[in-house]
Design a protein around this motif. Structure first.
Motif, mmCIF file in Angstrom:
data_model
loop_
_atom_site.group_PDB
_atom_site.id
_atom_site.type_symbol
_atom_site.label_atom_id
_atom_site.label_comp_id
_atom_site.label_asym_id
_atom_site.label_seq_id
_atom_site.Cartn_x
_atom_site.Cartn_y
_atom_site.Cartn_z
ATOM 1 N N ARG A 110 -66.930 -0.161 9.240
ATOM 2 C CA ARG A 110 -67.659 -0.775 8.126
ATOM 3 C C ARG A 110 -67.360 -2.262 7.980
ATOM 4 N NH1 ARG A 110 -70.509 1.663 4.433
ATOM 5 N NH2 ARG A 110 -69.598 3.706 4.902
ATOM 6 N N GLU A 111 -66.156 -2.680 8.291
ATOM 7 C CA GLU A 111 -65.760 -4.079 8.118
ATOM 8 C C GLU A 111 -66.042 -4.945 9.345
ATOM 9 O OE1 GLU A 111 -64.908 -5.061 5.167
ATOM 10 O OE2 GLU A 111 -65.032 -2.968 4.480
ATOM 11 N N ASP A 112 -66.478 -4.330 10.405
ATOM 12 C CA ASP A 112 -66.748 -5.074 11.638
ATOM 13 C C ASP A 112 -68.116 -5.764 11.528
ATOM 14 O OD1 ASP A 112 -67.492 -5.802 14.355
ATOM 15 O OD2 ASP A 112 -65.919 -4.437 15.044
#
Length: 250
Positions: free
Chosen positions: A121-123
């Protein structure tokens, strides 16, 4: 820039090519390509659409979760696909949509499993619910004859060049199979039209070689000489002799 495929990918493509060489059944071919997109190109959801006589796109082959299986038979208009294409951007030879009010009109499926997206999700390269990667299938004239769309790359990330290259190879195999199937269907239809016109002609009609041996005759010809239009070569030779004899007696 050159993009190298892994040995595993090349072996998977070779295996698919070998499998496709054993059948001419279009449905079997498309199902096999769908499964190869999962196994070789590494996408978890695939749908192949074909354009029917009405001009609508219909989902005819899928691979993926049960909710993807439910897409089979779904119809979408050419106009909806035009909107999808216009809202997409080129991505290594394919088309990528990243989400807006103008997308997700042609493909009525979204992965609702939030846990699937969580690991990346944070990539900044993370695949999201609004992403879709697809390619339009075209014939030699450039007319749209179908589309292949994929979702849920197993990496969880927007596909890189190598993954897209693998997918494009499989997409082109689907395109080639569809074009060949259409050409065969058109050829069979032409043969049926010819046979109907030839057999229903009221005049005695025959096709013969330069040697005088008959290759084909119509129903009117057969009625005169007492033979069916469908007969083995030996019968055709005897009929040739009968017809020649009848002509000499006249």
């Amino acid at each position: 820039m050159e993009h190298f495929l892994s040995r595993r990918t090349v072996e998977g493509l070779v295996d698919l090519t070998r499998d496709l060489a054993t059948t001419t059944d279009l449905q079997v071919i498309l199902d096999s390509i769908c499964q190869a997109i999962v196994d070789v190109a590494q996408f978890e959801a695939v749908a192949i659409n074909l354009v029917g006589e009405s001009g609508q796109f219909q989902v005819v082959a899928v691979a993926g979760p049960p909710s993807v299986q439910e897409l089979l038979g779904n119809l979408s208009s050419a106009e909806e696909w035009d909107v999808e294409i216009a809202a997409s951007q080129p991505h290594y030879g394919l088309l990528l949509t990243t989400g807006s009010d103008q997308t997700q009109t042609a493909v009525e499926w979204v992965n609702e499993d939030d846990s699937w997206f969580e690991p990346h999700r944070e990539d900044p390269r993370a695949w999201t619910k609004l992403h879709m990667l697809f390619s339009v299938l075209s014939d030699a004239a450039g007319d749209k004859i179908g589309a292949v769309s994929v979702d849920m790359p197993k990496s969880g990330l927007v596909p890189d060049a190598a993954q897209c290259a693998t997918l494009e190879i499989l997409v082109r195999q689907a395109e080639t199979a569809l074009v060949a199937s259409r050409m065969l269907a058109r050829s069979e239809l032409n043969e049926q039209v010819y046979r109907l016109a030839f057999d229903s002609a009221p005049t005695l009609t025959a096709i013969a070689r330069s040697s005088g041996q008959f290759v084909d005759v119509n129903r009117a010809f057969s009625d005169v000489f007492g033979r069916s239009p469908m007969r083995p070569r030996s019968t055709r030779r005897s009929m040739s002799s009968r017809a020649k004899g009848a002509c000499r007696s006249r």
